[in-house]
Design a protein around this motif. Structure first.
Motif, PDB file in Angstrom:
ATOM      1  N   PHE A  28     -15.104   9.413  16.960  1.00 28.53           N
ATOM      2  CA  PHE A  28     -13.958   8.643  16.006  1.00 28.53           C
ATOM      3  C   PHE A  28     -14.670   8.109  14.730  1.00 28.53           C
ATOM      4  N   ILE A  29     -15.863   7.611  14.716  1.00 30.11           N
ATOM      5  CA  ILE A  29     -16.542   7.126  13.826  1.00 30.11           C
ATOM      6  C   ILE A  29     -16.917   8.290  12.773  1.00 30.11           C
ATOM      7  N   GLN A  30     -17.568   9.386  13.432  1.00 33.97           N
ATOM      8  CA  GLN A  30     -18.112  10.429  12.845  1.00 33.97           C
ATOM      9  C   GLN A  30     -16.848  11.100  12.003  1.00 33.97           C
ATOM     10  N   THR A  31     -15.750  11.438  12.517  1.00 33.38           N
ATOM     11  CA  THR A  31     -14.680  11.960  11.997  1.00 33.38           C
ATOM     12  C   THR A  31     -14.019  11.039  10.989  1.00 33.38           C
ATOM     13  N   LEU A  32     -13.776   9.816  11.138  1.00 35.31           N
ATOM     14  CA  LEU A  32     -13.343   8.975  10.268  1.00 35.31           C
ATOM     15  C   LEU A  32     -14.012   8.771   9.069  1.00 35.31           C
TER      16      LEU A  32
END
Length: 240
Positions: A46-50
């Motif tokens: 989630f963090i990497q995509t966001l």
């Protein structure tokens, strides 16, 4: 409860400071023992995509998702009391709980803002954190189900919170209920909120009802009817 701090930050309004600390957030999750490997991997993804997206786009999506309508509001008492007068007393009670544990708010956020509540829980013991999450499990599960229906990546944050709470309530159990709900973030629905409501005067019956409602001020004791089935079905896990 490192994971609660990370999730609290990810659920707050995204800003430049958040985007500058991607590596630190991921590193913190690697040492967070309260989430299992599956949820930890999903949080990292989630963090990497966001953070791979433009900040302005992420901010616009956040406002569309959490600030339009009440269904996905991050204000906890919005899902319990709505706009009733009981909400004010519930705010006071929660503030007193914060102060009793030695915390004083230094921001302009309302005390029932979910990221703030998660920060509060993260400052205590693991047992208190799980109890605090258990109090709002019906709300977390419903928010997770609504976010899943809207295909929002933020749903994984709520799945992780449910896992940390140690309960067996899953968002999937609410999908049928959520599918029957009318969206409240459409232009027509938002316009309806601003329409002037009919003025009604309370007689003795109304006053009596208001007095009875005054006893329903906290999370577990004041869960709205649509959450009762979930709350009653919740079984607290005995594991860590």
């Amino acid at each position: 409860m490192i994971a609660l701090r990370v999730i609290a930050r990810l659920l707050d309004y995204p800003d430049e400071a958040l985007f500058h600390h991607q590596a630190e957030l991921i590193e913190a999750l690697e040492s967070a023992s309260e989430v299992n490997l599956r949820h930890s991997a999903r949080l990292v993804n989630f963090i990497q995509t966001l953070f791979a997206r433009p900040l302005l786009d992420v901010q616009a999506e956040y406002c569309e998702l959490f600030d339009r309508g009440r269904a996905t509001s991050l204000l906890l008492f919005e899902h319990v009391h709505g706009e009733s007068r009981d909400r004010g007393q519930a705010m006071v009670d929660l503030l007193e709980q914060y102060r009793a544990d030695g915390l004083e708010l230094d921001s302009r956020e309302l005390p029932d803002f979910l990221p703030l509540y998660l920060e509060y829980l993260a400052n205590g013991s693991a047992e208190r954190a799980r109890e605090g999450l258990g109090d709002i499990v019906p709300i977390l599960a419903l928010l997770a189900a609504r976010l899943q229906q809207r295909e929002s990546p933020y749903a994984v944050l709520f799945d992780a919170l449910l896992s940390v709470s140690g309960t067996d309530v899953a968002a999937e159990s609410l999908q049928t209920q959520v599918e029957k709900e009318a969206r409240d973030d459409t232009p027509a629905a938002l316009d309806a909120v601003w329409e002037e409501e009919q003025i009604k005067f309370l007689g003795e019956q109304g006053c009596a009802s208001a007095q009875q409602a005054a006893h329903q001020r906290r999370f577990a004791g004041a869960v709205a009817p649509q959450y009762l089935d979930v709350a009653q079905a919740t079984t607290r896990s005995t594991g860590s």
